[in-house]
Motif scaffolding. Structure first.
Motif, PDB file in Angstrom:
ATOM      1  N   TYR A   1       0.816  -1.216   0.000  1.00 17.98           N
ATOM      2  CA  TYR A   1       0.000   0.000   0.000  1.00 17.98           C
ATOM      3  C   TYR A   1       0.850   1.267   0.000  1.00 17.98           C
ATOM      4  O   TYR A   1       0.431   2.300  -0.524  1.00 17.98           O
ATOM      5  CB  TYR A   1      -0.989  -0.008   1.162  1.00 17.98           C
ATOM      6  N   ALA A   2       2.046   1.198   0.579  1.00 20.07           N
ATOM      7  CA  ALA A   2       2.955   2.345   0.471  1.00 20.07           C
ATOM      8  C   ALA A   2       3.300   2.607  -0.991  1.00 20.07           C
ATOM      9  O   ALA A   2       3.302   3.751  -1.451  1.00 20.07           O
ATOM     10  CB  ALA A   2       4.219   2.097   1.288  1.00 20.07           C
ATOM     11  N   ALA A   3       3.583   1.534  -1.730  1.00 21.36           N
ATOM     12  CA  ALA A   3       3.907   1.678  -3.154  1.00 21.36           C
ATOM     13  C   ALA A   3       2.706   2.158  -3.954  1.00 21.36           C
ATOM     14  O   ALA A   3       2.828   3.017  -4.842  1.00 21.36           O
ATOM     15  CB  ALA A   3       4.412   0.337  -3.696  1.00 21.36           C
ATOM     16  N   ILE A   4       1.530   1.605  -3.657  1.00 22.29           N
ATOM     17  CA  ILE A   4       0.308   2.014  -4.355  1.00 22.29           C
ATOM     18  C   ILE A   4       0.004   3.483  -4.092  1.00 22.29           C
ATOM     19  O   ILE A   4      -0.393   4.226  -5.002  1.00 22.29           O
ATOM     20  CB  ILE A   4      -0.860   1.112  -3.916  1.00 22.29           C
ATOM     21  N   SER A   5       0.194   3.927  -2.864  1.00 23.05           N
ATOM     22  CA  SER A   5      -0.056   5.326  -2.526  1.00 23.05           C
ATOM     23  C   SER A   5       0.859   6.255  -3.311  1.00 23.05           C
ATOM     24  O   SER A   5       0.435   7.307  -3.795  1.00 23.05           O
ATOM     25  CB  SER A   5       0.136   5.538  -1.019  1.00 23.05           C
ATOM     26  N   ARG A   6       2.116   5.870  -3.441  1.00 28.52           N
ATOM     27  CA  ARG A   6       3.038   6.682  -4.230  1.00 28.52           C
ATOM     28  C   ARG A   6       2.572   6.765  -5.682  1.00 28.52           C
ATOM     29  O   ARG A   6       2.606   7.829  -6.300  1.00 28.52           O
ATOM     30  CB  ARG A   6       4.444   6.095  -4.160  1.00 28.52           C
ATOM     31  N   ALA A   7       2.182   5.619  -6.229  1.00 24.54           N
ATOM     32  CA  ALA A   7       1.708   5.603  -7.608  1.00 24.54           C
ATOM     33  C   ALA A   7       0.468   6.471  -7.769  1.00 24.54           C
ATOM     34  O   ALA A   7       0.335   7.211  -8.761  1.00 24.54           O
ATOM     35  CB  ALA A   7       1.411   4.160  -8.039  1.00 24.54           C
ATOM     36  N   ASN A   8      -0.447   6.413  -6.795  1.00 26.41           N
ATOM     37  CA  ASN A   8      -1.683   7.194  -6.876  1.00 26.41           C
ATOM     38  C   ASN A   8      -1.412   8.687  -6.868  1.00 26.41           C
ATOM     39  O   ASN A   8      -2.026   9.457  -7.618  1.00 26.41           O
ATOM     40  CB  ASN A   8      -2.614   6.823  -5.726  1.00 26.41           C
ATOM     41  N   LEU A   9      -0.526   9.145  -5.999  1.00 26.92           N
ATOM     42  CA  LEU A   9      -0.213  10.575  -5.939  1.00 26.92           C
ATOM     43  C   LEU A   9       0.528  11.027  -7.191  1.00 26.92           C
ATOM     44  O   LEU A   9       0.305  12.133  -7.698  1.00 26.92           O
ATOM     45  CB  LEU A   9       0.606  10.879  -4.686  1.00 26.92           C
ATOM     46  N   TYR A  10       1.417  10.160  -7.686  1.00 32.77           N
ATOM     47  CA  TYR A  10       2.135  10.502  -8.901  1.00 32.77           C
ATOM     48  C   TYR A  10       1.172  10.600 -10.084  1.00 32.77           C
ATOM     49  O   TYR A  10       1.225  11.557 -10.873  1.00 32.77           O
ATOM     50  CB  TYR A  10       3.213   9.457  -9.179  1.00 32.77           C
ATOM     51  N   LEU A  11       0.279   9.635 -10.220  1.00 34.74           N
ATOM     52  CA  LEU A  11      -0.680   9.637 -11.326  1.00 34.74           C
ATOM     53  C   LEU A  11      -1.608  10.843 -11.256  1.00 34.74           C
ATOM     54  O   LEU A  11      -1.966  11.429 -12.289  1.00 34.74           O
ATOM     55  CB  LEU A  11      -1.487   8.344 -11.325  1.00 34.74           C
TER      56      LEU A  11
ATOM     57  N   THR B   1       2.752   9.800 -21.693  1.00 35.06           N
ATOM     58  CA  THR B   1       2.086   8.514 -21.925  1.00 35.06           C
ATOM     59  C   THR B   1       2.892   7.375 -21.330  1.00 35.06           C
ATOM     60  O   THR B   1       2.357   6.488 -20.653  1.00 35.06           O
ATOM     61  CB  THR B   1       1.883   8.284 -23.430  1.00 35.06           C
ATOM     62  N   SER B   2       4.205   7.379 -21.567  1.00 37.42           N
ATOM     63  CA  SER B   2       5.059   6.321 -21.034  1.00 37.42           C
ATOM     64  C   SER B   2       5.083   6.335 -19.508  1.00 37.42           C
ATOM     65  O   SER B   2       5.007   5.283 -18.865  1.00 37.42           O
ATOM     66  CB  SER B   2       6.480   6.457 -21.571  1.00 37.42           C
ATOM     67  N   LEU B   3       5.172   7.530 -18.925  1.00 38.13           N
ATOM     68  CA  LEU B   3       5.228   7.627 -17.468  1.00 38.13           C
ATOM     69  C   LEU B   3       3.936   7.123 -16.837  1.00 38.13           C
ATOM     70  O   LEU B   3       3.955   6.430 -15.815  1.00 38.13           O
ATOM     71  CB  LEU B   3       5.497   9.078 -17.046  1.00 38.13           C
ATOM     72  N   GLU B   4       2.799   7.462 -17.448  1.00 35.09           N
ATOM     73  CA  GLU B   4       1.526   6.967 -16.917  1.00 35.09           C
ATOM     74  C   GLU B   4       1.466   5.446 -17.026  1.00 35.09           C
ATOM     75  O   GLU B   4       1.020   4.759 -16.093  1.00 35.09           O
ATOM     76  CB  GLU B   4       0.345   7.586 -17.659  1.00 35.09           C
ATOM     77  N   GLY B   5       1.903   4.912 -18.168  1.00 34.12           N
ATOM     78  CA  GLY B   5       1.880   3.469 -18.337  1.00 34.12           C
ATOM     79  C   GLY B   5       2.743   2.758 -17.313  1.00 34.12           C
ATOM     80  O   GLY B   5       2.348   1.728 -16.749  1.00 34.12           O
ATOM     81  N   GLN B   6       3.923   3.313 -17.045  1.00 34.17           N
ATOM     82  CA  GLN B   6       4.809   2.695 -16.062  1.00 34.17           C
ATOM     83  C   GLN B   6       4.215   2.748 -14.661  1.00 34.17           C
ATOM     84  O   GLN B   6       4.252   1.760 -13.915  1.00 34.17           O
ATOM     85  CB  GLN B   6       6.161   3.397 -16.079  1.00 34.17           C
ATOM     86  N   ALA B   7       3.664   3.901 -14.284  1.00 29.75           N
ATOM     87  CA  ALA B   7       3.080   4.037 -12.945  1.00 29.75           C
ATOM     88  C   ALA B   7       1.884   3.106 -12.769  1.00 29.75           C
ATOM     89  O   ALA B   7       1.698   2.497 -11.709  1.00 29.75           O
ATOM     90  CB  ALA B   7       2.670   5.489 -12.698  1.00 29.75           C
ATOM     91  N   ARG B   8       1.061   2.991 -13.815  1.00 27.81           N
ATOM     92  CA  ARG B   8      -0.080   2.067 -13.745  1.00 27.81           C
ATOM     93  C   ARG B   8       0.402   0.617 -13.624  1.00 27.81           C
ATOM     94  O   ARG B   8      -0.178  -0.186 -12.889  1.00 27.81           O
ATOM     95  CB  ARG B   8      -0.950   2.215 -14.993  1.00 27.81           C
TER      96      ARG B   8
END
Length: 621
Positions: free
Chosen positions: A113-123, A138-145
């Motif tokens: 969940y720590a990792a998911i939270s980081r991804a959520n704030l970044y996205l 586009t690439s950054l969004e794909g990687q974060a997802r």
């Protein structure tokens, strides 16, 4: 030239809580002021650097679970199959006695969940980042997802239904969050992440930095998610298996990946890591930085976690004799994956267990004998490794994994201290290999009536397993690291690979022929209840993916887990000292499939009033 993404730390993501909390009391992780959060999306370079904070928890050292990649992954992903085993407190993962207070489960939950939270704030920040070049965005969004989907996959495979924090959400702004209302809602969320990521990403990683998510990674996990939804929501099975099959075929047809010619060299410093078989991995390697105690938990401790206790190990990982005895003569995956104690040959013959030419009482990669030694380096008669099992808090089989304990000694050798200047142990932790794709594709082919292709995929895996892809290759190209160790440890310099490469083509029994007989009578003379193809697919998984975290999830979603436990590990009353001269595992618990949705951590239940407990654990906390 390949480069590797460097994981630097939390970048511009602020304080993130690790689990649910009330409004007055919550956990935080340290904030590193590398980039101010407001400047994170001011340029392509800053946004790329900011994404490093999302990748950061692929390695464990800055997160709540300092052994991520080994614990909790081995404990939840392998030990429940009983093919891997443990002692002491860890034994609970071999007999389904884990509970809501189990530390490894709580740490894994918090880490994901720590990792998911980081991804959520970044996205969330990326959505309004108008200064970023569209193709980069586009690439950054794909990687974060893709990274978010990876961590949700771990949670879903381990705990069943879990709270689904969406873009912009973390546990500080959404402290109370119910679990997904059903499996369909949860897996649809994960499917959406990987589907979008697969359309946004390319086959090669951004900036040629291996360690970044790619189209191949996203498609492999998308197929996995479709197959999990088929398992959890049977009414969708036909459609989901068809979609999974299409994803896997796209990977195969891309030509991006291929099986590494030698199964064994996947775990070597030379030839392993980001080779053409690797789709997604965690590489613990700092070159020759032998004496560094930075990153010491996840990156240094694997050899001590996994080595034989009489050779410096601690006992978190053993491998069963049932697994060892399941191999056909000539299948090189066995000797490439483990070393055994020097159990008397007469005892091996008594139970029909084949003696290895290369890993019997000997570690060929480190060139050391297994067991307690005298001052002259000879194994003494009182060593425990000459028994089938020995007691290390709990009785454990005398077999150890060389997928982990391979690239450095766990004991002092010839005055070179394992705890001194030669501590480093490079380790390749695979999340997805091309072999996963081929076997998953085989399963989808069988499920859709294309048996011919299904058997062909398994035959392809088996050709490599018996060494037929090694013909004409020089194994010496893979021994550079071992000779570096040999010079340090004072052992012999190698001129060829420790397990010799094939020079002639081996005869391999076609998978359909072999498993038709095997399904009717396994190593203990028991017949499986499953269809022959399902036995074949999953027995190949057992041989290919021992000590890889996909094993238990794959056996479970394939509908084979219960048959595997009941047939390969039947209830057995032999226990205690009687196990010394007896190979088979003592199982005294009744397998419960409901328990494979492991308990939601008690800390989460107490802090998050909207989160309920899994059925098998209600009232048992």
């Amino acid at each position: 030239m390949k480069t590797t993404i460097k994981i630097l730390g939390i970048v511009g993501l602020g304080c993130l809580t690790l689990a649910s909390c009330d409004n007055d009391d919550f956990l935080e992780v340290d904030q590193y002021d590398i980039i101010d959060i407001d400047g994170q999306f001011e340029s392509d370079a800053n946004a790329i650097m900011g994404l490093t904070g999302v990748y950061d928890l692929m390695n464990a050292n800055d997160g709540p679970d300092e052994t991520w990649g080994f614990k909790p992954n081995l404990f939840s992903g392998c030990h429940p199959t009983m093919d891997t085993q443990a002692t002491g407190w860890d034994k609970k993962f071999n007999n389904q006695s884990w509970d809501a207070m189990t530390t490894e489960l709580a740490d894994g939950w918090a880490h994901a969940y720590a990792a998911i939270s980081r991804a959520n704030l970044y996205l969330a920040g990326l959505q309004t980042a108008d200064a970023i070049t569209p193709s980069v965005k586009t690439s950054l969004e794909g990687q974060a997802r893709a990274v978010r989907g990876f961590f949700y996959t771990y949670l879903a495979q381990t705990f069943g239904r879990v709270p689904m924090l969406a873009t912009g959400e973390d546990y500080s702004n959404s402290p109370q969050k119910a679990r997904a209302k059903d499996y369909a809602e949860m897996w649809d969320f994960i499917i959406d992440d990987f589907k979008n990521a697969s359309e946004m990403l390319e086959w090669l990683p951004m900036n040629n930095q291996y360690g970044r998510a790619t189209k191949g990674m996203a498609l492999a996990y998308l197929a996995d998610a479709y197959m999990w939804k088929a398992y959890r929501c049977p009414e969708t099975k036909s459609e989901m298996i068809k979609l999974a099959k299409e994803c896997l075929k796209q990977i195969i047809d891309s030509g991006t990946y291929e099986l590494n010619p030698s199964f064994s060299t996947n775990w070597d410093v030379d030839g392993g890591g980001w080779n053409k078989e690797c789709i997604w991995a965690e590489i613990l390697d700092e070159g020759s930085n032998y004496s560094s105690w930075s990153d010491r938990i996840s990156s240094l401790m694997t050899k001590w976690f996994t080595a034989c206790p009489e050779n410096g190990g601690w006992g978190s990982l053993y491998i069963s004799w049932e697994w060892y005895a399941s191999f056909e003569h000539g299948d090189k995956r066995r000797d490439a994956s483990c070393v055994t104690g020097a159990v008397p040959e007469s005892d091996l013959e008594k139970y029909g267990i084949e003696k290895s030419d290369y890993v019997y009482g000997y570690h060929p990669f480190l060139q050391v004998k297994l067991g307690k030694k005298n001052d002259d380096g000879e194994v003494v008669s009182s060593t425990k490794t000459r028994q089938f099992h020995f007691s290390n808090g709990e009785w454990a089989p005398s077999i150890w994994s060389t997928k982990f304990w391979r690239n450095a000694s766990a004991e002092d050798l010839n005055g070179v201290g394992s705890w001194g200047w030669c501590m480093w142990s490079p380790t390749n932790i695979y999340w997805k290999r091309y072999a996963n794709v081929l076997i998953d594709y085989a399963e989808c082919c069988f499920e859709t009536g294309d048996e011919t292709t299904g058997w062909a995929m398994l035959d392809k895996i088996r050709e490599r397993a018996f060494g037929n892809l090694e013909i004409g290759l020089n194994g010496a190209q893979y021994i550079g690291w071992f000779n570096t160790l040999a010079q340090q440890y004072g052992t012999s310099v190698m001129t060829d690979y420790p397990i010799p490469f094939n020079t002639e083509t081996a005869t391999v029994t076609p998978a359909k022929e072999y498993y038709t007989a095997y399904a009717a009578s396994n190593i203990k003379g028991k017949a499986f209840k499953s269809e022959v193809w399902r036995v074949a697919v999953n027995e190949e998984r057992r041989k290919e993916f021992n000590c890889e975290w996909c094993l238990r999830p794959d056996l479970q979603r394939s509908g084979f887990m219960e048959d595997h436990i009941e047939t390969n590990y039947p209830m057995d009353a032999t226990d205690g000292e009687a196990l010394e001269n007896y190979p088979w595992t003592h199982r005294d618990f009744v397998y419960n499939d409901l328990k494979m949705d492991m308990p939601i951590p008690q800390d989460e239940i107490e802090k998050n009033a909207l989160c309920d407990q899994n059925e098998a654990y209600v009232g048992n906390n």
